[in-house]
Scaffold this active site. Structure first.
Site, PDB file in Angstrom:
ATOM      1  N   ASP A 191      -1.696  -0.643   6.177  1.00  0.00           N
ATOM      2  CA  ASP A 191      -1.810  -0.107   7.537  1.00  0.00           C
ATOM      3  C   ASP A 191      -3.195   0.445   7.860  1.00  0.00           C
ATOM      4  OD1 ASP A 191      -1.663   2.141   5.842  1.00  0.00           O
ATOM      5  OD2 ASP A 191      -0.909   3.369   7.488  1.00  0.00           O
ATOM      6  N   ASP A 225       0.871  -1.174   0.000  1.00  0.00           N
ATOM      7  CA  ASP A 225       0.000   0.000   0.000  1.00  0.00           C
ATOM      8  C   ASP A 225       0.910   1.227   0.000  1.00  0.00           C
ATOM      9  OD1 ASP A 225      -2.398   1.578   0.414  1.00  0.00           O
ATOM     10  OD2 ASP A 225      -1.696   1.825   2.473  1.00  0.00           O
TER      11      ASP A 225
END
Length: 730
Positions: free
Chosen positions: A625, A428
């Site tokens: 996250d 990500d």
């Protein structure tokens, strides 16, 4: 509703024991059991409407083992220390009684060593006097274990030891009885075989118990990080109390240099906090009123008053300890192989031993009962599958423990096993590759700059997105006032829309402008330029007109480029997945050396992109996250959460990287590979000892006491090889 039960189990001696307990429990209604020999524990899931915890414990006790609900770690440590002391005392007594018997073996050597051999040592009744307490008092637990195993139609190490030593003892006793009334008869005595065997097995068990204690050192280190006491403010007084007595909503006083006792919020004061034990960041973080603090981190300079938010088992450190414990207690798929082998091993060995006896007695040395007996005993002893049962769990315990010390939390043995198979990793962008703390770099207004900024900041104030925080912070720096917002709506992946007074405000991507039928040609040139610079640029529209462009940049983590290089060196394809537009995404990717970029992805589409890579035959790890990463983390073969992220992401992941240190990801892969190599080495040596030793013993090339020494050494060598992992540099 499934209940979880964790038990400490005593009395297991080898892999056959743990396998037997697991099989019996898994036959009960709704019960799923995982029994760990090295941890001497069981993790059990069951439906309380169909079965009770009492039923489960009773079932284990009927199998001949002692089961208790898990006690606190200090109590268990005390039990362990007492167990080691008891084993040392028993072993010492066994040595004292066995040494004279061992000395008599010198008389049987083909070479005369010229050593004195007192006549009393060769007396069968004196040998009986020494061997009996070793056989039945010191060796009593083997008989008890064998009886319970056979009663439950199974066989374990105790059965092998009891059979082998009993055969030697009772044959010697029968030989001794032949001397009554016939003083000239020269008996064939094997009391030394049974006594020395039991002594060597006790030595192996002692070493094994001591070594197993070292495998859980990671837990001890984590526990040592906890504060022991806290200063609580009650009724205007400062009270020093044990950590266990702190309650949620208590106000705590933390002075400079002290550990923060629990997770909480600062209600008074400001200071810099050393959070390196959780985040891995060596630079202290400045904190003030309203900021959250993590229990066990260190207050560096200012005095703080903290409101307790999470205490006891709910704190961040307690969660980390729980993850490590559960990982150490779990099974890797490779262990199932060892468990299956162990389940059949003992009955097969007994059959081989009996066959060996018959072949020797009738064919090799016809009528030579002593030789046939000695050979069959050696087969029984060399085959004890202790090392086989310890091969996998000890490596898993050490591997997960070492990972925890490095800041890598594996949630289970299966993830430690799978990690080294990964050949594609999806990162990500925000908060993973970048720091996740964006700042406004450009603000361009095409009309009335003050009004456009005021509308922009007012609208974004209602959003929780990191980009919105940066814009609001920018507004504060520019001393822009805000207006009341009548209506606010976040459009995931597109931007936001709000109503201020009678005006409609839209802040977001080209897609949002297209969705709202707002022509975007006015700011297109500025937007494209900012995107090419690697910034996240957004249109600002009031009603149906583009009024400006705002650009936000999130800086790349210092170690991101090095982490990508290390992953490439491991032969792992690296992908970046982001909701940002392609230009911005590629600019960030170029900075860290990523060539595979998947951009403009909506949160709900991330998991689909991971599935697409899996369909191409890739073993995929997803690193994220945020809450929007959780579905992709679950779908991936391995989900890796950045520890500075959200609780949801950490809960969904298989591995958690404490702090934002991306170089820990290739280290996790390397640790997985080393642990699996270690497990294979253990299984190889365990099977070599057992399988390779059986034909050697059957050929009469191993004396029983040598077989006993080899068996004890095999267990110790397996545990020692596992402990070697602790010293490996990654």
């Amino acid at each position: 509703m499934k209940e979880q039960l964790k038990l400490d189990i005593t009395g297991m001696t080898c892999a056959a024991c743990s396998t037997r307990i697991e099989k019996v429990l898994n036959k009960m209604d709704s019960v799923e059991a995982n029994v760990n020999l090295a941890m001497e524990s069981a993790a059990i899931s069951f439906d309380k409407e169909l079965v009770s915890s009492h039923d489960i414990i009773t079932k284990i006790e009927k199998l001949g083992y002692e089961a208790k609900e898990k006690v606190n770690r200090n109590t268990k440590q005390q039990y362990k220390e007492e167990e080691i002391k008891q084993k040392k005392r028993t072993f010492l007594l066994s040595v004292i009684l066995s040494i004279p018997l061992l000395y008599t073996m010198l008389a049987h050597l083909p070479v005369d060593l010229g050593l004195p051999m007192p006549h009393i040592l060769m007396n069968p009744w004196f040998q009986l006097l020494l061997a009996t307490p070793v056989q039945f008092y010191i060796g009593g637990p083997f008989y008890l274990g064998a009886y319970k195993a056979l009663k439950n139609k199974s066989a374990n190490m105790d059965v092998l030891v009891s059979l082998g030593t009993s055969a030697a003892y009772f044959y010697s006793l029968a030989e001794g009885l032949k001397t009554i009334g016939n003083p000239a008869y020269m008996p064939h005595l094997y009391f030394e075989t049974s006594a020395v065997l039991i002594t060597l097995i006790l030595l192996g068990k002692l070493f094994e118990t001591m070594a197993k204690g070292k495998t859980t050192i990671a837990i001890s280190k984590l526990l040592s990080l906890q504060a022991k006491e806290a200063t609580v403010l009650r009724e205007g007084k400062e009270l020093r109390i044990p950590l266990e007595e702190v309650n949620v909503s208590d106000y705590l006083l933390v002075k400079p240099g002290e550990k923060i006792p629990v997770d909480g919020l600062i209600s008074l004061g400001q200071s810099s906090i050393d959070e390196s034990m959780i985040t891995g960041e060596s630079i202290p973080v400045e904190k003030s009123v309203g900021d959250s603090v993590i229990g066990s981190t260190i207050n560096k300079n200012g005095t703080l008053t903290i409101k307790a938010i999470k205490v006891g088992k709910d704190t961040a450190l307690a969660s980390i300890i729980k993850i490590v414990e559960e990982a150490q207690g779990s099974k890797a798929p490779i262990q199932r192989v060892a468990d299956t082998i162990s389940g059949y091993f003992v009955p097969v060995v007994v059959a081989i031993s009996l066959l060996t006896f018959l072949i020797w007695y009738f064919f090799v040395s016809p009528g030579d009962f002593p030789s046939a007996l000695e050979t069959s005993i050696a087969v029984l002893v060399i085959a004890c599958p202790c090392a086989l049962g310890l091969a996998t769990p000890t490596s898993i315990m050490v591997g997960t423990g070492k990972g925890a010390e490095m800041g890598i939390l594996f949630k289970g043995g299966e993830h430690l096993e799978t990690a080294h198979k990964i050949n594609a990793i999806v990162l990500d962008k925000t908060g993973t590759i970048t720091k996740g703390q964006p700042t406004v770099t450009d603000f361009i207004a095409y009309q009335d700059e003050k009004k456009v900024l005021q509308y922009l900041v007012s609208a974004e104030k209602s959003s929780e997105h990191p980009l919105a925080e940066a814009i609001v912070k920018y507004g504060v720096e520019k001393r822009s006032s805000t207006l009341p917002v009548k209506r606010f709506k976040a459009v995931p992946g597109y931007g936001i829309e709000a109503k201020i007074g009678e005006d409609e405000i839209f802040v977001g991507t080209r897609k949002l402008m297209t969705l709202k039928n707002i022509p975007s040609m006015v700011g297109e040139q500025d937007l494209a330029r900012l995107e090419n610079e690697g910034k996240t640029a957004m249109f600002i529209a009031i009603n149906s007109n583009i009024m400006g462009v705002v650009a936000v940049a999130d800086t790349v983590k210092e170690t991101a480029k090095l982490a990508v290089q290390q992953l490439n060196q491991l032969g792992i394809k690296v992908f970046m997945l982001t909701g940002d537009n392609e230009r911005t995404a590629k600019a960030i990717a170029n900075q860290v050396g990523i060539t595979n970029v998947i951009a403009e992805v909506l949160p709900e589409e991330k998991a689909n992109h991971v599935k697409e890579l899996q369909l191409k035959g890739l073993k995929v790890a997803m690193v994220g996250d945020g809450i929007n990463d959780a579905p992709a983390l679950v779908v991936a073969d391995i989900g890796i959460a950045i520890g500075t992220g959200t609780d949801v992401a950490i809960e969904a992941a298989d591995i958690t990287i404490l702090g934002g240190e991306l170089t820990l990801i290739p280290k996790a892969m390397a640790l997985s590979k080393l642990t699996m190599q270690n497990i294979r080495q253990n299984l190889f040596w365990a099977l070599v000892y057992n399988s390779g030793g059986i034909p050697i013993a059957a050929l009469g090339l191993l004396a029983p006491w040598v077989a006993g020494a080899a068996m004890a050494f095999s267990s110790v060598s397996v545990v020692s090889n596992s402990l070697r992992l602790k010293r490996v540099k990654i």
